[in-house]
Design a protein around this motif. Structure first.
Motif, mmCIF file in Angstrom:
data_model
loop_
_atom_site.group_PDB
_atom_site.id
_atom_site.type_symbol
_atom_site.label_atom_id
_atom_site.label_comp_id
_atom_site.label_asym_id
_atom_site.label_seq_id
_atom_site.Cartn_x
_atom_site.Cartn_y
_atom_site.Cartn_z
ATOM 1 N N VAL A 17 11.853 2.633 -3.382
ATOM 2 C CA VAL A 17 10.429 2.586 -3.211
ATOM 3 C C VAL A 17 9.680 3.979 -3.277
ATOM 4 C CG1 VAL A 17 8.384 1.729 -1.711
ATOM 5 C CG2 VAL A 17 10.245 0.237 -1.843
ATOM 6 N N HIS A 18 8.594 4.048 -4.123
ATOM 7 C CA HIS A 18 7.991 5.609 -4.198
ATOM 8 C C HIS A 18 7.174 5.685 -3.057
ATOM 9 C CE1 HIS A 18 5.489 8.394 -5.816
ATOM 10 N NE2 HIS A 18 6.533 8.985 -6.476
ATOM 11 N N ILE A 19 6.888 6.940 -2.669
ATOM 12 C CA ILE A 19 6.217 7.123 -1.629
ATOM 13 C C ILE A 19 4.499 6.401 -1.600
ATOM 14 C CG2 ILE A 19 5.041 9.583 -2.296
ATOM 15 C CD1 ILE A 19 5.931 8.491 1.396
ATOM 16 N N ALA A 24 0.629 2.275 0.094
ATOM 17 C CA ALA A 24 -0.057 1.433 -0.191
ATOM 18 C C ALA A 24 0.157 0.001 0.613
ATOM 19 C CB ALA A 24 0.002 0.800 -1.752
ATOM 20 N N THR A 25 1.520 -0.101 0.955
ATOM 21 C CA THR A 25 1.973 -1.171 1.694
ATOM 22 C C THR A 25 1.325 -1.058 3.293
ATOM 23 O OG1 THR A 25 4.032 -1.688 0.581
ATOM 24 C CG2 THR A 25 4.122 -2.586 2.433
ATOM 25 N N ILE A 26 1.332 0.256 3.752
ATOM 26 C CA ILE A 26 1.061 0.384 5.072
ATOM 27 C C ILE A 26 -0.509 0.150 5.248
ATOM 28 C CG2 ILE A 26 0.484 2.307 6.976
ATOM 29 C CD1 ILE A 26 3.193 3.319 6.060
ATOM 30 N N LEU A 27 -1.313 0.496 4.158
ATOM 31 C CA LEU A 27 -2.785 0.175 4.342
ATOM 32 C C LEU A 27 -2.977 -1.099 4.209
ATOM 33 C CD1 LEU A 27 -3.884 3.361 1.800
ATOM 34 C CD2 LEU A 27 -4.405 2.886 4.250
ATOM 35 N N HIS A 28 -2.427 -1.895 3.132
ATOM 36 C CA HIS A 28 -2.437 -3.336 3.057
ATOM 37 C C HIS A 28 -2.237 -3.956 4.481
ATOM 38 C CE1 HIS A 28 -2.083 -7.219 1.516
ATOM 39 N NE2 HIS A 28 -1.095 -7.513 2.074
ATOM 40 N N LEU A 29 -1.280 -3.545 5.297
ATOM 41 C CA LEU A 29 -0.805 -4.044 6.551
ATOM 42 C C LEU A 29 -1.923 -3.731 7.483
ATOM 43 C CD1 LEU A 29 2.845 -3.375 6.956
ATOM 44 C CD2 LEU A 29 1.960 -5.633 6.549
ATOM 45 N N MET A 30 -2.718 -2.670 7.265
ATOM 46 C CA MET A 30 -3.916 -2.400 8.109
ATOM 47 C C MET A 30 -5.282 -3.057 7.569
ATOM 48 S SD MET A 30 -3.091 1.629 8.387
ATOM 49 C CE MET A 30 -4.582 2.175 8.895
ATOM 50 N N GLY A 31 -5.017 -3.886 6.579
ATOM 51 C CA GLY A 31 -6.122 -4.612 6.048
ATOM 52 C C GLY A 31 -7.085 -3.762 5.235
ATOM 53 N N LEU A 32 -6.589 -2.859 4.606
ATOM 54 C CA LEU A 32 -7.486 -1.964 3.620
ATOM 55 C C LEU A 32 -6.848 -2.112 2.339
ATOM 56 C CD1 LEU A 32 -7.595 1.209 5.949
ATOM 57 C CD2 LEU A 32 -9.446 -0.444 5.756
ATOM 58 N N ASP A 50 -3.019 8.454 -4.421
ATOM 59 C CA ASP A 50 -3.302 8.977 -5.608
ATOM 60 C C ASP A 50 -3.820 7.935 -6.602
ATOM 61 O OD1 ASP A 50 -3.657 11.225 -7.330
ATOM 62 O OD2 ASP A 50 -1.445 11.403 -7.893
ATOM 63 N N VAL A 51 -3.184 7.900 -7.805
ATOM 64 C CA VAL A 51 -3.615 6.833 -8.753
ATOM 65 C C VAL A 51 -2.455 5.889 -9.041
ATOM 66 C CG1 VAL A 51 -5.136 8.610 -10.002
ATOM 67 C CG2 VAL A 51 -2.687 8.597 -10.716
ATOM 68 N N ALA A 52 -1.527 5.714 -8.168
ATOM 69 C CA ALA A 52 -0.571 5.103 -8.346
ATOM 70 C C ALA A 52 -0.365 4.164 -7.062
ATOM 71 C CB ALA A 52 0.722 5.798 -8.510
ATOM 72 N N GLY A 53 0.733 3.400 -6.925
ATOM 73 C CA GLY A 53 0.996 2.663 -5.656
ATOM 74 C C GLY A 53 0.688 0.874 -5.798
ATOM 75 N N ASN A 54 1.770 0.296 -5.234
ATOM 76 C CA ASN A 54 1.663 -0.971 -5.299
ATOM 77 C C ASN A 54 2.179 -1.689 -3.997
ATOM 78 O OD1 ASN A 54 0.752 -1.657 -8.327
ATOM 79 N ND2 ASN A 54 2.770 -0.481 -8.778
ATOM 80 N N VAL A 55 1.588 -2.612 -3.524
ATOM 81 C CA VAL A 55 1.944 -2.987 -2.177
ATOM 82 C C VAL A 55 3.332 -3.754 -2.384
ATOM 83 C CG1 VAL A 55 1.604 -5.025 -0.494
ATOM 84 C CG2 VAL A 55 -0.229 -3.689 -1.344
ATOM 85 N N VAL A 56 4.379 -3.604 -1.695
ATOM 86 C CA VAL A 56 5.749 -3.925 -1.846
ATOM 87 C C VAL A 56 5.678 -5.184 -1.125
ATOM 88 C CG1 VAL A 56 8.209 -3.589 -1.447
ATOM 89 C CG2 VAL A 56 6.674 -1.481 -1.767
ATOM 90 N N LYS A 57 5.802 -6.420 -1.741
ATOM 91 C CA LYS A 57 5.551 -7.621 -1.249
ATOM 92 C C LYS A 57 6.697 -8.091 -0.540
ATOM 93 C CE LYS A 57 1.974 -9.305 -4.317
ATOM 94 N NZ LYS A 57 0.792 -8.646 -3.757
ATOM 95 N N GLU A 58 8.044 -7.644 -0.808
ATOM 96 C CA GLU A 58 9.175 -8.013 -0.428
ATOM 97 C C GLU A 58 9.228 -7.480 1.122
ATOM 98 O OE1 GLU A 58 9.178 -6.236 -3.119
ATOM 99 O OE2 GLU A 58 9.584 -7.791 -4.700
ATOM 100 N N VAL A 59 8.795 -6.392 1.527
ATOM 101 C CA VAL A 59 8.575 -5.981 2.908
ATOM 102 C C VAL A 59 7.747 -6.971 3.697
ATOM 103 C CG1 VAL A 59 7.715 -4.025 4.215
ATOM 104 C CG2 VAL A 59 8.871 -3.767 2.296
#
Length: 61
Positions: A17-19, A24-32, A50-59
């Motif tokens: 998983v890229h940083i 993105a996953t942490i921000l998603h869990l915070m509701g953002l 930055d200009v990348a990042g996808n939520v890791v749904k498996e987590v």
């Protein structure tokens, strides 16, 4: 914990998983939504991931 490392803990063995994805996953869990959080610097808009990042749904499952 997500993924595995080699026997010495140096290299990723599975589920890399890229940083940006991690952030993105942490921000998603915070509701953002990381794609909507931008700031302007030197005339350019930046995302928090930055200009990348996808939520890791498996987590999340």
């Amino acid at each position: 914990m997500y993924g595995t490392t080699d026997e010495y803990g140096v290299d990723v063995a599975t589920d890399s998983v890229h940083i940006h994805d991690f952030h993105a996953t942490i921000l998603h869990l915070m509701g953002l939504d990381h794609t909507k959080l931008t700031y302007r610097h030197s005339g350019r808009d930046y995302w928090l991931t930055d200009v990348a990042g996808n939520v890791v749904k498996e987590v999340l499952t």
